[in-house]
Design an enzyme around this catalytic site. Sequence first.
Site, PDB file in Angstrom:
ATOM      1  N   GLN A 187       0.807  -1.215   0.000  1.00 27.49           N
ATOM      2  CA  GLN A 187       0.000   0.000   0.000  1.00 27.49           C
ATOM      3  C   GLN A 187       0.844   1.272   0.000  1.00 27.49           C
ATOM      4  OE1 GLN A 187      -1.744  -1.213   3.999  1.00 27.49           O
ATOM      5  NE2 GLN A 187      -1.833   1.004   4.294  1.00 27.49           N
ATOM      6  N   CYS A 223      -5.348   0.394   3.440  1.00 25.67           N
ATOM      7  CA  CYS A 223      -5.478  -1.030   3.744  1.00 25.67           C
ATOM      8  C   CYS A 223      -6.855  -1.563   3.399  1.00 25.67           C
ATOM      9  CB  CYS A 223      -5.182  -1.271   5.220  1.00 25.67           C
ATOM     10  SG  CYS A 223      -6.393  -0.513   6.321  1.00 25.67           S
ATOM     11  N   GLU A 274      -6.980  -1.325  -6.499  1.00 29.10           N
ATOM     12  CA  GLU A 274      -7.205  -0.553  -5.274  1.00 29.10           C
ATOM     13  C   GLU A 274      -7.357   0.931  -5.604  1.00 29.10           C
ATOM     14  OE1 GLU A 274      -4.470  -2.581  -5.641  1.00 29.10           O
ATOM     15  OE2 GLU A 274      -5.445  -4.282  -4.671  1.00 29.10           O
ATOM     16  N   ASP A 286     -16.916  -2.599   3.485  1.00 25.24           N
ATOM     17  CA  ASP A 286     -18.331  -2.671   3.079  1.00 25.24           C
ATOM     18  C   ASP A 286     -18.687  -1.477   2.180  1.00 25.24           C
ATOM     19  OD1 ASP A 286     -17.865  -1.504   5.717  1.00 25.24           O
ATOM     20  OD2 ASP A 286     -19.979  -1.003   5.684  1.00 25.24           O
ATOM     21  N   GLU A 319      -6.144  -4.510 -11.856  1.00 30.85           N
ATOM     22  CA  GLU A 319      -4.934  -3.803 -11.419  1.00 30.85           C
ATOM     23  C   GLU A 319      -4.171  -3.259 -12.631  1.00 30.85           C
ATOM     24  OE1 GLU A 319      -3.312  -2.393  -8.412  1.00 30.85           O
ATOM     25  OE2 GLU A 319      -3.646  -4.405  -7.635  1.00 30.85           O
ATOM     26  N   ASP A 341      -7.746  -1.150  13.715  1.00 27.55           N
ATOM     27  CA  ASP A 341      -7.386   0.050  12.963  1.00 27.55           C
ATOM     28  C   ASP A 341      -6.740  -0.305  11.612  1.00 27.55           C
ATOM     29  OD1 ASP A 341      -4.919  -0.883  13.764  1.00 27.55           O
ATOM     30  OD2 ASP A 341      -4.407   0.840  15.001  1.00 27.55           O
ATOM     31  N   HIS A 342      -6.755  -1.607  11.279  1.00 29.98           N
ATOM     32  CA  HIS A 342      -6.082  -2.036  10.056  1.00 29.98           C
ATOM     33  C   HIS A 342      -6.853  -3.216   9.461  1.00 29.98           C
ATOM     34  CE1 HIS A 342      -2.860  -2.537   7.231  1.00 29.98           C
ATOM     35  NE2 HIS A 342      -2.446  -3.697   7.720  1.00 29.98           N
ATOM     36  N   ASN A 383      -1.210  -9.410   4.397  1.00 27.40           N
ATOM     37  CA  ASN A 383      -1.119  -7.979   4.653  1.00 27.40           C
ATOM     38  C   ASN A 383      -0.816  -7.250   3.345  1.00 27.40           C
ATOM     39  OD1 ASN A 383      -1.052  -5.562   6.018  1.00 27.40           O
ATOM     40  ND2 ASN A 383       0.516  -6.171   7.488  1.00 27.40           N
TER      41      ASN A 383
HETATM   42  C1  LIG Z   1      -4.899   0.315  18.632  1.00 28.73           C
HETATM   43  O1  LIG Z   1      -4.065   0.063  19.721  1.00 28.73           O
HETATM   44  C2  LIG Z   1      -3.367   1.180  20.224  1.00 28.73           C
HETATM   45  C3  LIG Z   1      -2.504   0.731  21.362  1.00 28.73           C
HETATM   46  O2  LIG Z   1      -1.836  -0.434  21.099  1.00 28.73           O
HETATM   47  C4  LIG Z   1      -4.313   2.237  20.669  1.00 28.73           C
HETATM   48  O3  LIG Z   1      -3.601   3.394  21.084  1.00 28.73           O
HETATM   49  C5  LIG Z   1      -5.244   2.604  19.525  1.00 28.73           C
HETATM   50  O4  LIG Z   1      -6.208   3.522  19.978  1.00 28.73           O
HETATM   51  C6  LIG Z   1      -5.924   1.372  18.985  1.00 28.73           C
HETATM   52  N1  LIG Z   1      -6.732   1.739  17.818  1.00 28.73           N
HETATM   53  C7  LIG Z   1      -8.055   1.954  17.878  1.00 28.73           C
HETATM   54  C8  LIG Z   1      -8.720   2.286  16.603  1.00 28.73           C
HETATM   55  O5  LIG Z   1      -8.678   1.878  18.918  1.00 28.73           O
END
Ligand SMILES: *[C@@H]1O[C@H](CO)[C@@H](O)[C@H](O)[C@H]1NC(C)=O
Length: 341
Positions: free
Chosen positions: A133, A139, A164, A185, A200, A276-277, A308
């Site tokens: 990426q 992601c 992508e 989604d 691609e 978050d990923h 990944n």
């Molecule tokens: C992911 O984990 C970290 C700590 O390891 C934290 O600070 C962060 O807020 C988390 N992400 C989310 C989207 O909650």
Amino acid sequence: MERRVAVLIVFAVGVSSLHAVDHTLDSVWEDWKSLHGKEYTQDSEGQRRMIWEENHRFIQQHNLEEAQGKHSYKLGMNQFGDLTDQEFRETMLGLDMSSVDVSSLPVWNGTVLHTPEQVDWRKQGYVTPVKDQGTCNSCWAFSSTGALEGQMFKKTRRLVSLSEQNLIDCSRCYGNRGCEGGLMDNAFRYIRDKGGIASESSYPYTAEDTMLCRYSESQRAASCKGYKILPEGENALRKALVYVGPISVSVNSSLHTFKFYESGIYFHRKCSKSPDHALLAVGYGKSIDEPDTSSRAKHPYKFWILKNSWGTRWGEGGYMRLARDRRNHCGIGIFSVYPEV
Ligand SMILES: *[C@@H]1O[C@H](CO)[C@@H](O)[C@H](O)[C@H]1NC(C)=O
Ligand SMILES: *[C@@H]1O[C@H](CO)[C@@H](O)[C@H](O)[C@H]1NC(C)=O
């Protein structure tokens, strides 16, 4: 929030400046820079070297402990070696769960009674090579194309790599924000409504927010009718992996150890369950030797196989084995989705 960021950066620099440059690492540093094509201004090189040295020491220490049986996975220096954790989070992730209302989405209700000990869709031809990426929080787009590539293969027996950049450029109206994050989604809804997505090769990746959608119907390489999200939990994920194929999943990838993961089964007791990923689950399995009960806490032996989008130099050729059946480790199983073709 901005204040906190500033404090963190000052802290990182402050810690780094406690150490003088370790000249025994000069050639390692030079090799690393040339391997990853890193070029700095004279002003910035010193600071980048300090961050890299900190990371280098951290990795060495972890691997020493791993050799003593204290961890179930190894770390390795990679292209992220000159980034602080904060910088990494700002540019290499991109799943934006803040706006999602999972209860409003269509849920997969398939029933699967028996699941095998292991599944690996890579061996069945469902999975394209690992992509990268770059410095773009996209992601979500890679996770989406990965799941659709698998479903298209299942239907047509042809594996075609999908674009992508098409999703980054064109799915803003569906709530995605290009290189600033998005959701799978939303991507599938865009593809459904538009009637397709480009390959691609016809719509290559640039890792940039162009703000200009260049998709035309003649580029259409795949389409989807809709999507389903999985009920929360690792049981549903395992069953859907067997029954459906590769699934878009999400985890929290913010930990230092995640960033430098090289091999083994990833397990860190501090890993957050807030994703978050986004990645692509392509299978699951377990190690041949089960640890005895006393060391099981430290040594998970069941794993998910995750693709990944950080290139092949990260992890096991771009893949991670993540601890499975350890209470949604790193948030796996919390938000999983796949396209219906
Ligand atoms: C992911 O984990 C970290 C700590 O390891 C934290 O600070 C962060 O807020 C988390 N992400 C989310 C989207 O909650
Ligand atoms: C699953 O949902 C579909 C509609 O989305 C419905 O037709 C079907 O009966 C459901 N199956 C089960 C086992 O609940």
